[in-house]
Design an enzyme around this catalytic site. Sequence first.
Site, PDB file in Angstrom:
ATOM      1  N   GLY A   1       0.816  -1.200   0.069  1.00  0.00           N
ATOM      2  CA  GLY A   1       0.042  -0.025  -0.056  1.00  0.00           C
ATOM      3  C   GLY A   1       0.846   1.242   0.005  1.00  0.00           C
ATOM      4  CB  SER A   2       0.366   4.703   1.190  1.00  0.00           C
ATOM      5  OG  SER A   2      -1.127   4.624   0.290  1.00  0.00           O
TER       6      SER A   2
END
Length: 758
Positions: free
Chosen positions: A335-336
């Site tokens: 993810g981020s």
Amino acid sequence: MSNHRDRKENAAKMATKILKSRTLVLAVVLGIATFAALACRLYYLQIIRHDDLQEKAVAQQTRSSTITASRGTIYDATGETLAVSATAETIFISPHEITETEGDKDLIAETLAEILHVDAEEIREKEDKEESYYQVVKQKAEQEEADQVREFINENDISGIYLVPDSKRYYPFGSLASQVIGFVSSDNEGLYGLEAQYNEELEGTAGLVVTEKNAYGEDVLYKYEQYYDAENGDSLVLTIDVNIQHYLEQALEDAVEKYDVSNGATGIVMNVKTGAILAMASLPNYDLNDPRTIYDENLAAQLDGLEGDAYQEKLGELQLLQWRNKAINDTYEPGSTFKILTLAMALEEDLIDESSTFNCAGHINVEGWPKPMYCSKRAGHGQQTLAQAVANSCNPAFIQIGLKVGTDKFYQYVSDFGLLDTTGIDLQGEGKGIFFDEEEFGKNVVSLASAAFGQTFNVTPIALITAEAAAVNGGYLYEPYLVQQVLDSDGNVVYEHDSTPVRQVISEETSERVCALLEGVVDGGTGKNAYVAGYRIGGKTGTADKTGTKTEDNPQGDIVVSFVGVAPIDDPEVIILIALDTPSRTTGTYPSGGNMAAPTAGNLFAQILPYLGIEPSYSAEEMASADTNVPNCIGLSLEEAKQKLGESGFSYRVEGDGETVTDQTPVGGSIVPGTAEIILYMGVEKSDEKCVVPNVVGLTAEAANEKLTNAGLIMKVTGDTSSSSGSIRVTSQSAAEGSEVDAGTVISVQLSDTAMVD
């Protein structure tokens, strides 16, 4: 007539002579044949089968017992013992000898069963194997048990029971760092973790005792005995620090309970400048001293009601689960948190700079993909600078950044950061990330767009933290490691880890720029719940969908929430990765890296950084609430006490109207936040009644402080202390509601922006 007789006599003599000659020849031939046969047999027995027959002769005439070498000790970085071998003994019986000496088999079976806590019936079955000279009753018996067996033998003049030296592995800290350390088999062979990875160094060389025995298999007293010393194994000095390991495990346990995390958690603390692992943990874990027992209560409950094969099958499945080191064995979509690397690539290639701007409408369309790719903020962030895009963790902005880098360069950087291969960490079973095929990736900008914000590919936690350490430490990729030194049995260093970097991926200048931008994530961005007063921390939050988990019963699917943090961000020393696998959506906290993983990491930094001797540097605002020693005011007048407290920045209130301070709360020397109110007792007795801790979870900082103060307690704040968001609330408190504590006790509360969505 005479001639005829002579001829007959001559013929007879000739026949006799011929017969004798033939007999002699036959005898010679038979003699030679017999000698040849004997020679062949002797050659076969003495030359060809020499070793085999000698071995059998020795076996018939001697008894040999193996002496287990003492396995090397495992130490942490501070010298604490994590694994050690202690003296034990293996107890065995000789059924043949017991039978020959008419020993009391029932007495032997019942007494050994009682002393050694084994089944008497199993001992009887071994006693019935009357041709056997060796049947193990118990391995690795404690010294106390072995002494009782000796006493039994001596008091009853029993033959056929023997004890031989052995060793037993102990783990003083129980479950601490269990997946890292691992455990050994009953034969002292490493099975998991470092015990298996460094088994050759740790195990040493076994010794041997050889004793002469008679035809009945009994030891012959005062005869031949040869003793071959065991050679003890080498010891390991780890990079793991037991204190930091404890902080990490406690933080993960608290997070799993608080956010009802169903699939466990993992965390890593690494020295950003060398790759040394300071702590590594996974949940669920287990007790190293009893590794086959299911340690986690929720897992153990899955065995309830099962029997037979179903029980054994489930038990094996749960054992493997608790032994598994998620930090190196498992992969997940980052993810981020991966945006740190996308940012580093683009800055290094001069494709963006601090003056770059990005527009976010809440989504972005990518050529080749029929649907919009959304931002975590569906309403959009509008026009943003690069710093704002990083702080906001804006997906559309990072898609634009990734497209600027291009498929070829992006793929090359993924490779250079080490994500296409294993890291080489010195632990067994390291997994390998799953990334796109290079040729296919080069043709697909949709894959590039999703990869730019950390989706549609998998990494191991150890590979990700290693890569992101390179992005903030000056650009150098190091091989992560757990063993700093190997020591021989005399304490001499026989191996020292070489912390030479594998390669430099980005420049030191780019790395400094990355650090500066990551600080904004914690200073007001999606990672602000990781804020710790007095320390400059940078980081990146992450909330990633678990591919394939969306079902009719679970339409939103499962997620992994995570946070990667670095401190001090102006001169990085420590990097932390926290990942929580499938937190509940019903705890009252929005499931995201910013809400769950970031505060977990913040609490860790608050413990680890002071422990490592990294001094805080407070702003004027932070200084007002920083921890301070309470002055001792007892015996002073009110004016003197007021002046002394004022110099330390404390407010106060007075109880009573005496001339001098007779008592105070908190007592002098206590360390409390500078915002605490000191109670001065002037001639009146301080109550010794306990204070009841109220529940302040869900309140604002102001309301929580008022409630705790009214209860006679002091509030200490960690986490997001900014006042710009009305969603900042207390999400946890250090003492449970209803518990009774002394007046003036400091209650730590975690403040978090519960609206964070990344």
